[in-house]
Design a protein around this motif. Structure first.
Motif, PDB file in Angstrom:
ATOM      1  N   TYR A  33     -11.648 -19.404  -9.753  1.00 40.27           N
ATOM      2  CA  TYR A  33     -10.611 -19.231 -10.772  1.00 40.27           C
ATOM      3  C   TYR A  33     -10.628 -20.413 -11.740  1.00 40.27           C
ATOM      4  O   TYR A  33     -10.873 -21.554 -11.326  1.00 40.27           O
ATOM      5  CB  TYR A  33      -9.233 -19.104 -10.117  1.00 40.27           C
ATOM      6  CG  TYR A  33      -9.104 -17.833  -9.314  1.00 40.27           C
ATOM      7  CD1 TYR A  33      -8.581 -16.680  -9.881  1.00 40.27           C
ATOM      8  CD2 TYR A  33      -9.559 -17.766  -7.997  1.00 40.27           C
ATOM      9  CE1 TYR A  33      -8.488 -15.505  -9.158  1.00 40.27           C
ATOM     10  CE2 TYR A  33      -9.482 -16.598  -7.268  1.00 40.27           C
ATOM     11  CZ  TYR A  33      -8.947 -15.464  -7.852  1.00 40.27           C
ATOM     12  OH  TYR A  33      -8.870 -14.298  -7.138  1.00 40.27           O
ATOM     13  N   HIS A  88     -13.012 -18.133 -18.938  1.00 37.59           N
ATOM     14  CA  HIS A  88     -13.718 -18.398 -17.694  1.00 37.59           C
ATOM     15  C   HIS A  88     -15.091 -17.734 -17.805  1.00 37.59           C
ATOM     16  O   HIS A  88     -15.402 -17.081 -18.812  1.00 37.59           O
ATOM     17  CB  HIS A  88     -12.923 -17.832 -16.509  1.00 37.59           C
ATOM     18  CG  HIS A  88     -13.313 -18.380 -15.173  1.00 37.59           C
ATOM     19  ND1 HIS A  88     -13.859 -19.628 -14.996  1.00 37.59           N
ATOM     20  CD2 HIS A  88     -13.236 -17.839 -13.918  1.00 37.59           C
ATOM     21  CE1 HIS A  88     -14.086 -19.846 -13.719  1.00 37.59           C
ATOM     22  NE2 HIS A  88     -13.726 -18.770 -13.034  1.00 37.59           N
ATOM     23  N   ASN A  91      -9.205 -12.480 -12.140  1.00 33.65           N
ATOM     24  CA  ASN A  91     -10.392 -12.686 -12.964  1.00 33.65           C
ATOM     25  C   ASN A  91     -10.765 -11.358 -13.608  1.00 33.65           C
ATOM     26  O   ASN A  91     -10.983 -10.354 -12.910  1.00 33.65           O
ATOM     27  CB  ASN A  91     -11.553 -13.200 -12.106  1.00 33.65           C
ATOM     28  CG  ASN A  91     -11.405 -14.667 -11.797  1.00 33.65           C
ATOM     29  OD1 ASN A  91     -11.052 -15.457 -12.668  1.00 33.65           O
ATOM     30  ND2 ASN A  91     -11.681 -15.054 -10.552  1.00 33.65           N
ATOM     31  N   THR A 120      -9.447 -15.797 -16.750  1.00 33.86           N
ATOM     32  CA  THR A 120      -8.508 -15.750 -15.637  1.00 33.86           C
ATOM     33  C   THR A 120      -7.126 -15.502 -16.213  1.00 33.86           C
ATOM     34  O   THR A 120      -6.612 -16.320 -16.983  1.00 33.86           O
ATOM     35  CB  THR A 120      -8.521 -17.054 -14.822  1.00 33.86           C
ATOM     36  OG1 THR A 120      -9.814 -17.244 -14.227  1.00 33.86           O
ATOM     37  CG2 THR A 120      -7.478 -16.980 -13.702  1.00 33.86           C
TER      38      THR A 120
END
Length: 256
Positions: free
Chosen positions: A25, A193, A136, A248
């Motif tokens: 994460y 991310h 996610n 995320t």
């Protein structure tokens, strides 16, 4: 309800693959969820194989993990032997009253029965504590990711797995309800991310989705074959490693 239980209990059969292929994460997302301070007591609820626990430990938190599936719990204990990891569920948390400062759930909050889990979470949270879910999600604003979603179908890429659907699919999870009496208004945001993948490892990641795990073997093989063919046809993913564009997402609410 029966379908939700079937899907939520499917992960143990793929615990080793889950531990290997699921992403961690974004630290910025965890920091926002918690307004993290050193030594904060955090419960990772529905902790799986410890993906979120590992991020919390890296940020200096005091973590206890609770996970109902024995195979997932075994992987968590193997990967993070220093983390206190207990069998239990969101509906029956094996911790004393007001014993944690925050409760986090990584890709798990949507599996909870909040009518039961809400009061349990409130019980273990200290006053002013935070409940946050993290997911996610793939960035389907990227053309090839949107194409992958079309090819994969909802069993592999579901309603909480892409940015365009995540907000709507999760917004009602912490909506005012009897189970969440005593909590404030929810807040929602997301953070960039990514995960380094190859075509084969991305196929292996998608194979750990609940919808894929409960499919009949021939159907799953056919679905994964279509995904593999698509990835092999795209210049972004056909050769070697690439970064899977992700975010995320975080949904948080505070106990009053």
């Amino acid at each position: 309800m029966e379908e939700r239980l079937l899907l939520s209990s499917s992960f143990g059969a793929a615990a080793t693959a889950y531990a290997e292929h699921r992403p961690d994460y974004a630290q910025a997302a965890v920091r926002w969820a918690l307004e993290l301070a050193p030594g904060l007591r955090i419960l990772d609820l529905g902790a799986g194989t410890g993906k979120l626990s590992a991020t919390l430990v890296a940020l200096g938190a005091d973590v206890v993990a609770v996970e109902p599936d024995p195979a997932m719990l075994s992987e968590l204990r193997r990967a993070l032997p220093a983390v206190r990891a207990l069998p239990g569920s969101a509906e029956a948390i094996p911790l004393p009253d007001a014993s944690v400062d925050a409760v986090l759930a990584g890709n798990a909050l949507h599996w909870f029965d909040m009518a039961v889990a809400g009061p349990e979470i409130a019980r273990v949270l200290a006053p002013g504590g935070t409940l946050a879910g993290l997911w996610n999600v793939m960035d389907d604003r990227v053309d090839w990711v949107a194409g992958l979603e079309r090819v994969s179908g909802s069993a592999a890429i579901g309603p909480r797995d892409t940015l365009s659907s995540w907000r709507a699919a999760t917004a009602d999870l912490l909506a005012p309800s009897p189970g969440l009496a005593g909590f404030g208004s929810p807040e929602q945001t997301d953070f960039p991310h990514g995960q380094r993948r190859t075509a084969d490892s991305l196929v292996a990641t998608l194979a750990t989705r609940a919808g894929m795990l409960v499919m009949a073997d021939p159907d799953r093989a056919a679905a994964l074959g279509s995904i593999r063919d698509f990835l092999g046809s795209r210049p972004e993913t056909a050769q070697g490693e690439f970064t899977l564009p992700m975010l995320t997402g975080v949904l948080r609410v505070r106990r009053l």
